[in-house]
Enzyme design. Sequence first.
Site, PDB file in Angstrom:
ATOM      1  N   ASP A 184    -104.910 -21.098  43.624  1.00  0.00           N
ATOM      2  CA  ASP A 184    -104.567 -22.521  43.671  1.00  0.00           C
ATOM      3  C   ASP A 184    -105.423 -23.318  42.683  1.00  0.00           C
ATOM      4  O   ASP A 184    -106.562 -22.952  42.396  1.00  0.00           O
ATOM      5  CB  ASP A 184    -104.787 -23.043  45.096  1.00  0.00           C
ATOM      6  CG  ASP A 184    -104.123 -24.384  45.327  1.00  0.00           C
ATOM      7  OD1 ASP A 184    -103.188 -24.730  44.574  1.00  0.00           O
ATOM      8  OD2 ASP A 184    -104.542 -25.093  46.262  1.00  0.00           O
ATOM      9  N   ASN A 210     -92.226 -23.201  46.072  1.00  0.00           N
ATOM     10  CA  ASN A 210     -92.401 -23.612  44.672  1.00  0.00           C
ATOM     11  C   ASN A 210     -91.083 -23.925  43.983  1.00  0.00           C
ATOM     12  O   ASN A 210     -91.059 -24.608  42.952  1.00  0.00           O
ATOM     13  CB  ASN A 210     -93.145 -22.541  43.885  1.00  0.00           C
ATOM     14  CG  ASN A 210     -94.617 -22.466  44.219  1.00  0.00           C
ATOM     15  OD1 ASN A 210     -95.264 -21.444  43.985  1.00  0.00           O
ATOM     16  ND2 ASN A 210     -95.188 -23.525  44.784  1.00  0.00           N
TER      17      ASN A 210
END
EC number: 2.5.1.-
Length: 250
Positions: free
Chosen positions: A27, A79
């Site tokens: 991340d 996503n």
Amino acid sequence: MSLATNNAESKFPSLQRLPNHVAIIMDGNRRWYKKHREECGHTHTSGHYYGAKVLPNILNAVLDLGIKVLTLYTFSTENFGRPKEEIQEIFNIFYTQLDKQLPYLMENEICLRCIGDLSKLPKGIQTKINHVSRMTASFSRLELVLAVNYGGKDELVRAFKKLHVDILNKKISSDDLSESLISSYLDTSGLTDPDLLIRTGGEMRVSNFLLWQIAYTELYITDTLWPDFTPQDLFEAINVYQQRSRRGGK
């Protein structure tokens, strides 16, 4: 759960009590880009490009340690809700890196395995994944597992659907249901569960990653953004892991 100390001088971990399987939530690419926008000069998703450049150094460190499985959260089912331009750039980077890193994978005897609902990926990427997976299938020094269009809940739904079909077709009985049987229907069938889950970027959540598999996994959170993550950060995470007492809920 543990927060990182960000010790740049982290020593090489002891080869005793190494995690067999390390998973990483990579991340912080977009936040990294916001900090470095002027020097990058690319599109708003260019942090993913710099994040991809980190991987060879991490793979080398994992190989040096002798860790057997490395699972990376590459692209989640959620996503797909991002801007189309960002998704396209991520897929372009993914395709390019698969092509570019194949000689490295073969030279270092790394087996590539991808998990997730691969059927929803662009056909070109599906073809490339299948090619690289076939070319590296016989290697066993390290299993590199890329979670692509992966979500822990989606994985369980797909597994239960397959289980249901097999029960209807009398391949198995509902009396056969067990943790080990369910595990055999998951994308990660045949893999040991992660011993250590590292999340970069400082967020305190698992983001729908390996929900079944991380029941007793040790968690390690670092504020370091993924493009800044180094082998020293990996060593620090493993050093902390080695100080833990793992009881498996007992």
